[in-house]
Motif scaffolding. Structure first.
Motif, PDB file in Angstrom:
ATOM      1  N   ARG A 163      84.360  53.493  31.297  1.00 43.38           N
ATOM      2  CA  ARG A 163      85.266  52.747  32.172  1.00 43.38           C
ATOM      3  C   ARG A 163      86.398  53.583  32.755  1.00 43.38           C
ATOM      4  O   ARG A 163      87.003  53.198  33.764  1.00 43.38           O
ATOM      5  N   LEU A 164      86.721  54.717  32.110  1.00 43.61           N
ATOM      6  CA  LEU A 164      87.793  55.577  32.591  1.00 43.61           C
ATOM      7  C   LEU A 164      87.344  57.031  32.547  1.00 43.61           C
ATOM      8  O   LEU A 164      86.696  57.452  31.587  1.00 43.61           O
ATOM      9  N   PRO A 165      87.684  57.809  33.568  1.00 44.35           N
ATOM     10  CA  PRO A 165      87.233  59.207  33.597  1.00 44.35           C
ATOM     11  C   PRO A 165      88.100  60.124  32.749  1.00 44.35           C
ATOM     12  O   PRO A 165      89.262  59.833  32.468  1.00 44.35           O
ATOM     13  N   GLY A 166      87.520  61.249  32.356  1.00 43.65           N
ATOM     14  CA  GLY A 166      88.262  62.310  31.681  1.00 43.65           C
ATOM     15  C   GLY A 166      88.981  61.855  30.431  1.00 43.65           C
ATOM     16  O   GLY A 166      88.452  61.096  29.611  1.00 43.65           O
ATOM     17  N   LEU A 167      90.228  62.324  30.313  1.00 43.22           N
ATOM     18  CA  LEU A 167      91.048  62.005  29.144  1.00 43.22           C
ATOM     19  C   LEU A 167      92.033  60.871  29.407  1.00 43.22           C
ATOM     20  O   LEU A 167      92.991  60.692  28.652  1.00 43.22           O
ATOM     21  N   GLN A 168      91.783  60.092  30.457  1.00 40.71           N
ATOM     22  CA  GLN A 168      92.734  59.038  30.791  1.00 40.71           C
ATOM     23  C   GLN A 168      92.877  58.011  29.671  1.00 40.71           C
ATOM     24  O   GLN A 168      93.981  57.558  29.359  1.00 40.71           O
ATOM     25  N   ALA A 169      91.754  57.646  29.050  1.00 41.45           N
ATOM     26  CA  ALA A 169      91.805  56.626  27.998  1.00 41.45           C
ATOM     27  C   ALA A 169      92.594  57.090  26.782  1.00 41.45           C
ATOM     28  O   ALA A 169      93.545  56.401  26.364  1.00 41.45           O
ATOM     29  N   PRO A 170      92.268  58.247  26.173  1.00 42.50           N
ATOM     30  CA  PRO A 170      93.070  58.670  25.018  1.00 42.50           C
ATOM     31  C   PRO A 170      94.525  58.953  25.370  1.00 42.50           C
ATOM     32  O   PRO A 170      95.418  58.727  24.553  1.00 42.50           O
ATOM     33  N   ALA A 171      94.784  59.429  26.609  1.00 46.14           N
ATOM     34  CA  ALA A 171      96.167  59.690  27.012  1.00 46.14           C
ATOM     35  C   ALA A 171      96.958  58.386  27.082  1.00 46.14           C
ATOM     36  O   ALA A 171      98.071  58.291  26.542  1.00 46.14           O
ATOM     37  N   ALA A 172      96.395  57.379  27.734  1.00 48.96           N
ATOM     38  CA  ALA A 172      97.085  56.092  27.851  1.00 48.96           C
ATOM     39  C   ALA A 172      97.219  55.423  26.487  1.00 48.96           C
ATOM     40  O   ALA A 172      98.267  54.847  26.166  1.00 48.96           O
ATOM     41  N   ALA A 173      96.165  55.518  25.651  1.00 50.94           N
ATOM     42  CA  ALA A 173      96.218  54.909  24.322  1.00 50.94           C
ATOM     43  C   ALA A 173      97.259  55.600  23.444  1.00 50.94           C
ATOM     44  O   ALA A 173      97.962  54.942  22.666  1.00 50.94           O
ATOM     45  N   THR A 174      97.368  56.920  23.558  1.00 47.10           N
ATOM     46  CA  THR A 174      98.378  57.648  22.795  1.00 47.10           C
ATOM     47  C   THR A 174      99.779  57.239  23.233  1.00 47.10           C
ATOM     48  O   THR A 174     100.693  57.125  22.406  1.00 47.10           O
ATOM     49  N   ALA A 175      99.954  57.001  24.533  1.00 42.06           N
ATOM     50  CA  ALA A 175     101.250  56.533  25.028  1.00 42.06           C
ATOM     51  C   ALA A 175     101.585  55.157  24.447  1.00 42.06           C
ATOM     52  O   ALA A 175     102.735  54.881  24.082  1.00 42.06           O
ATOM     53  N   VAL A 176     100.573  54.284  24.354  1.00 40.00           N
ATOM     54  CA  VAL A 176     100.777  52.970  23.743  1.00 40.00           C
ATOM     55  C   VAL A 176     101.192  53.127  22.287  1.00 40.00           C
ATOM     56  O   VAL A 176     102.149  52.497  21.815  1.00 40.00           O
ATOM     57  N   SER A 177     100.477  53.989  21.559  1.00 35.47           N
ATOM     58  CA  SER A 177     100.791  54.212  20.147  1.00 35.47           C
ATOM     59  C   SER A 177     102.199  54.794  19.982  1.00 35.47           C
ATOM     60  O   SER A 177     102.959  54.383  19.088  1.00 35.47           O
TER      61      SER A 177
END
Length: 278
Positions: A163-177
């Motif tokens: 659903r998301l390209p590259g490292l966008q998902a872990p980057a956004a999730a890390t920001a949430v955390s």
């Protein structure tokens, strides 16, 4: 040679991850496991966000809800693991956490070999813990909670990868955390518990356990087939035990080494069989 280089990179990544966990544990006395996790999340977000640059304003709800869940998983997994490390030691805590990927590998399968792997892993945990009156059941439970979070991390990453390209998902999730841990940072500052040495250890944990493994794993996956990735991941409990011994002076009894070996063997067989079927 390319494959050998990839395997070497993965081993270095695993070693870095466990060394970072051991270094982070040295800060428990000053800022506690929650403080170490908070700093680790801040470091990871500071590195990943500029690299991935997720455009969160364009995220759809179908992209947002698994990202938010992944951020919650990051927050829970790291805190439960670090608290378990504080109570039962690095080697035992990481071995218990490693049951998460094993559960994902075995999920939904009813073959005899997979059943044997599950029984072998359960026996390994029993040998590792040897439940008794002196057992730290809370520490063991937190290690198992970290395992459940790691399983959720794998499943959510698979979903977000589509659903998301590259490292966008872990980057956004890390920001949430990292956002979830802001109150922890405020509390530590208010209590005057911001110790320079402790913060330095926690920052090192963020670099060794988040930044370096993320980059190394990306390089490794370009060089080796996915099945090798799963197999080499099996050495993490051993690397954790060695890091705990070398950095934290945490020695393991004979039954604990045997239990680790049994869990590692069960995971190795499970991943090998799963890859052969795919």
């Amino acid at each position: 040679m390319n494959v050998l280089g990839g395997v070497a990179t993965m081993i270095a990544s695993g070693g870095s991850n466990q060394i970072g966990a051991a270094i982070g544990a040295r800060a428990f006395g000053s800022i506690g496991p929650a403080g170490v996790v908070a700093v680790r999340q801040f470091v990871a977000a500071a590195v990943l966000l500029p690299v991935a640059r997720p455009d969160v304003r364009r995220f759809t709800w179908g992209q947002w809800w698994p990202t938010l869940l992944l951020g919650l998983v990051f927050a829970t997994m790291n805190l439960s693991l670090y608290t378990a490390v504080d109570r039962i030691g690095l080697g035992l805590a990481v071995t218990l956490e490693f049951l998460g990927p094993l559960a994902v590998a075995l999920a939904g399968s009813r073959t005899r070999m997979d059943l044997l792997c599950a029984v072998g892993a359960a026996a390994g945990v029993y040998v590792l813990v040897l439940p008794g009156g002196s057992s730290d059941y809370l520490g063991v439970g937190l290690g198992l909670l970290a395992a459940a979070c790691w399983a959720a991390y794998i499943l959510l990453n698979r979903l977000l990868g589509a659903r998301l390209p590259g490292l966008q998902a872990p980057a956004a999730a890390t920001a949430v955390s990292a956002t979830l841990y802001l109150p922890v940072a405020v509390f530590l500052i208010a209590q005057g518990r911001v110790d320079a040495t402790g913060i330095l250890y926690a920052v090192a944990a963020g670099v060794f356990s988040s930044v370096i493994p993320y980059a190394a794993d990306l390089v490794a996956l370009r060089r080796v087939p996915p099945r090798f990735f799963g197999l080499v991941m099996s050495i993490h409990p051993v690397l954790a035990a060695l890091a705990g011994w070398a950095i934290l002076a945490q020695s393991l009894a004979g039954h604990e080494w045997l239990g680790i070996a049994m869990v590692v063997a069960a995971n190795t067989v499970a991943v090998a069989v799963s890859n052969r079927r795919s």
